[in-house]
Write a protein that holds these residues in place. Sequence first.
Motif, PDB file in Angstrom:
ATOM      1  N   LEU A  71       2.839  11.224   2.235  1.00  0.00           N
ATOM      2  CA  LEU A  71       1.755  10.790   3.111  1.00  0.00           C
ATOM      3  C   LEU A  71       2.308   9.952   4.259  1.00  0.00           C
ATOM      4  CD1 LEU A  71      -1.373  10.615   3.598  1.00  0.00           C
ATOM      5  CD2 LEU A  71      -1.232   8.375   2.476  1.00  0.00           C
ATOM      6  N   PHE A  72       3.154   8.982   3.932  1.00  0.00           N
ATOM      7  CA  PHE A  72       3.663   8.106   4.981  1.00  0.00           C
ATOM      8  C   PHE A  72       4.600   8.846   5.927  1.00  0.00           C
ATOM      9  CE2 PHE A  72       6.073   4.663   6.948  1.00  0.00           C
ATOM     10  CZ  PHE A  72       5.012   3.882   7.402  1.00  0.00           C
ATOM     11  N   THR A  73       5.145   9.976   5.486  1.00  0.00           N
ATOM     12  CA  THR A  73       5.953  10.800   6.385  1.00  0.00           C
ATOM     13  C   THR A  73       5.140  11.234   7.593  1.00  0.00           C
ATOM     14  OG1 THR A  73       7.285  11.592   4.528  1.00  0.00           O
ATOM     15  CG2 THR A  73       7.340  12.903   6.547  1.00  0.00           C
ATOM     16  N   GLN A  74       3.842  11.491   7.366  1.00  0.00           N
ATOM     17  CA  GLN A  74       2.963  11.852   8.480  1.00  0.00           C
ATOM     18  C   GLN A  74       2.818  10.689   9.465  1.00  0.00           C
ATOM     19  OE1 GLN A  74      -0.787  13.936   7.573  1.00  0.00           O
ATOM     20  NE2 GLN A  74      -0.187  13.872   5.427  1.00  0.00           N
TER      21      GLN A  74
ATOM     22  N   LEU B  51      -3.511  13.124  -1.026  1.00  0.00           N
ATOM     23  CA  LEU B  51      -3.834  12.065  -1.978  1.00  0.00           C
ATOM     24  C   LEU B  51      -4.881  12.549  -2.970  1.00  0.00           C
ATOM     25  CD1 LEU B  51      -4.165   8.857   0.247  1.00  0.00           C
ATOM     26  CD2 LEU B  51      -2.451   9.266  -1.522  1.00  0.00           C
ATOM     27  N   ASP B  52      -4.643  12.284  -4.247  1.00  0.00           N
ATOM     28  CA  ASP B  52      -5.592  12.635  -5.295  1.00  0.00           C
ATOM     29  C   ASP B  52      -6.130  11.382  -5.970  1.00  0.00           C
ATOM     30  OD1 ASP B  52      -5.282  15.433  -5.020  1.00  0.00           O
ATOM     31  OD2 ASP B  52      -3.430  15.363  -6.206  1.00  0.00           O
ATOM     32  N   HIS B  53      -7.316  11.507  -6.534  1.00  0.00           N
ATOM     33  CA  HIS B  53      -7.869  10.433  -7.361  1.00  0.00           C
ATOM     34  C   HIS B  53      -6.909  10.168  -8.514  1.00  0.00           C
ATOM     35  CE1 HIS B  53     -11.197   8.025  -9.035  1.00  0.00           C
ATOM     36  NE2 HIS B  53     -10.716   8.403 -10.201  1.00  0.00           N
ATOM     37  N   ASN B  54      -6.574   8.897  -8.736  1.00  0.00           N
ATOM     38  CA  ASN B  54      -5.614   8.530  -9.781  1.00  0.00           C
ATOM     39  C   ASN B  54      -6.325   7.687 -10.833  1.00  0.00           C
ATOM     40  OD1 ASN B  54      -3.492   7.623 -11.365  1.00  0.00           O
ATOM     41  ND2 ASN B  54      -2.129   7.234  -9.633  1.00  0.00           N
ATOM     42  N   ALA B  55      -7.008   8.364 -11.746  1.00  0.00           N
ATOM     43  CA  ALA B  55      -7.795   7.662 -12.763  1.00  0.00           C
ATOM     44  C   ALA B  55      -6.946   6.733 -13.633  1.00  0.00           C
ATOM     45  CB  ALA B  55      -8.555   8.668 -13.619  1.00  0.00           C
TER      46      ALA B  55
ATOM     47  N   LEU C 173       0.811  -1.219   0.000  1.00  0.00           N
ATOM     48  CA  LEU C 173       0.000   0.000   0.000  1.00  0.00           C
ATOM     49  C   LEU C 173       0.845   1.269   0.000  1.00  0.00           C
ATOM     50  CD1 LEU C 173      -2.977   1.160   0.337  1.00  0.00           C
ATOM     51  CD2 LEU C 173      -2.392   1.341   2.770  1.00  0.00           C
ATOM     52  N   ASP C 174       1.471   1.572   1.140  1.00  0.00           N
ATOM     53  CA  ASP C 174       2.150   2.858   1.302  1.00  0.00           C
ATOM     54  C   ASP C 174       3.373   2.978   0.404  1.00  0.00           C
ATOM     55  OD1 ASP C 174       0.607   4.275   3.319  1.00  0.00           O
ATOM     56  OD2 ASP C 174       1.206   2.658   4.676  1.00  0.00           O
TER      57      ASP C 174
ATOM     58  N   LYS D 132      -9.145   3.951   3.700  1.00  0.00           N
ATOM     59  CA  LYS D 132      -9.167   5.412   3.538  1.00  0.00           C
ATOM     60  C   LYS D 132      -8.247   5.841   2.408  1.00  0.00           C
ATOM     61  CE  LYS D 132      -8.285   6.515   7.881  1.00  0.00           C
ATOM     62  NZ  LYS D 132      -8.049   7.381   9.075  1.00  0.00           N
ATOM     63  N   VAL D 133      -7.069   5.238   2.343  1.00  0.00           N
ATOM     64  CA  VAL D 133      -6.120   5.555   1.276  1.00  0.00           C
ATOM     65  C   VAL D 133      -6.693   5.160  -0.079  1.00  0.00           C
ATOM     66  CG1 VAL D 133      -3.854   5.009   0.316  1.00  0.00           C
ATOM     67  CG2 VAL D 133      -4.095   5.390   2.776  1.00  0.00           C
TER      68      VAL D 133
END
Length: 221
Positions: free
Chosen positions: A26-29, A90-94, A15-16, A120-121
Motif C-alpha cells: 500500500l505504501f508503495t503507492q 487492504l482487507d478487514h483484519n478481524a 500506521l503505515d 481511510k486506512v
Amino acid sequence: MLARLGHIRNWIFDLDNTLYPANINLFTQVDQRITDYIADRFGLDPVAARIKQKEYFHARGTTLAGLIDEHGTDPHEYLDYVHDIEMDVLDHNAPLVAAIARLPGRKLVFTNGDAPYARKVLDRIGLSESFEAIHDIHATNYVPKPEPAVYAGLCAAYDIDPAHSIFFEDMARNLKPAKAIGMTTVWIDNGSEQHADQDRGFIDFTIADITTWLHEIMEDA
C-alpha cells in the motif's frame, strides 16, 4: 509475556507498514505518488525525482519536511496528492481488531501521515473505532518522527507518561527517541526498513507480525 508489560497503560502505534503488512505494498503507492509530485513540481525525470525524494527523506525524516523548508510547499496540497491512492489491497483484519480491543489502557496512532488518510486506512482494516486519537503530521506542525520534540509533543497533548507507554514502529530509527524518553519499543521487522544501526539497545522487542505478537502477549491475560 503480559506480566513483563504489566506497567503499560498507553499503546501507541505507527500506521503505515505497522497496522497492515508491508508486503501488500500500500505504501508503495504513496511512495510513487511522492516521486510523481516531485517530478511534476520541479520538471525532473523519474530517476532525478526519486533521488531528490530520498535525500529529503533521509535528511529530514519525511520528504514533505524538506519540501516545506526549502520550497515552501503547501502541506495540504502535497498530502492530498500523495495520499490519493487505491485502498483495495487492504482487507478487514478481524484478528488484529480483536487483539487491539483486548489491550488494557489507551490506544493511539502516531503517524507521519495525516489523519484523513489514516482514517481511510483504519476503516478498511476495521480499526476505525479502536483508537482514542490520531496524532498526525499536522499536529506536529509538519515536524516528523524521529525528531525528539514530536514525541514530547505527543505525550503533552494526551497527558501520556512515557514510562507506561509502548510504541510500535516498522521504522527502527523512529524508535530511538521513544526509548530515550522511557517508552518500551517494538520494531516490526517486516522488510520495510533494513535496520542498519549497530546499536539495538533502543529496541526492546523485535517482531515480524503485530497481530500474532499481540495475541501471544494476551494469552495469559
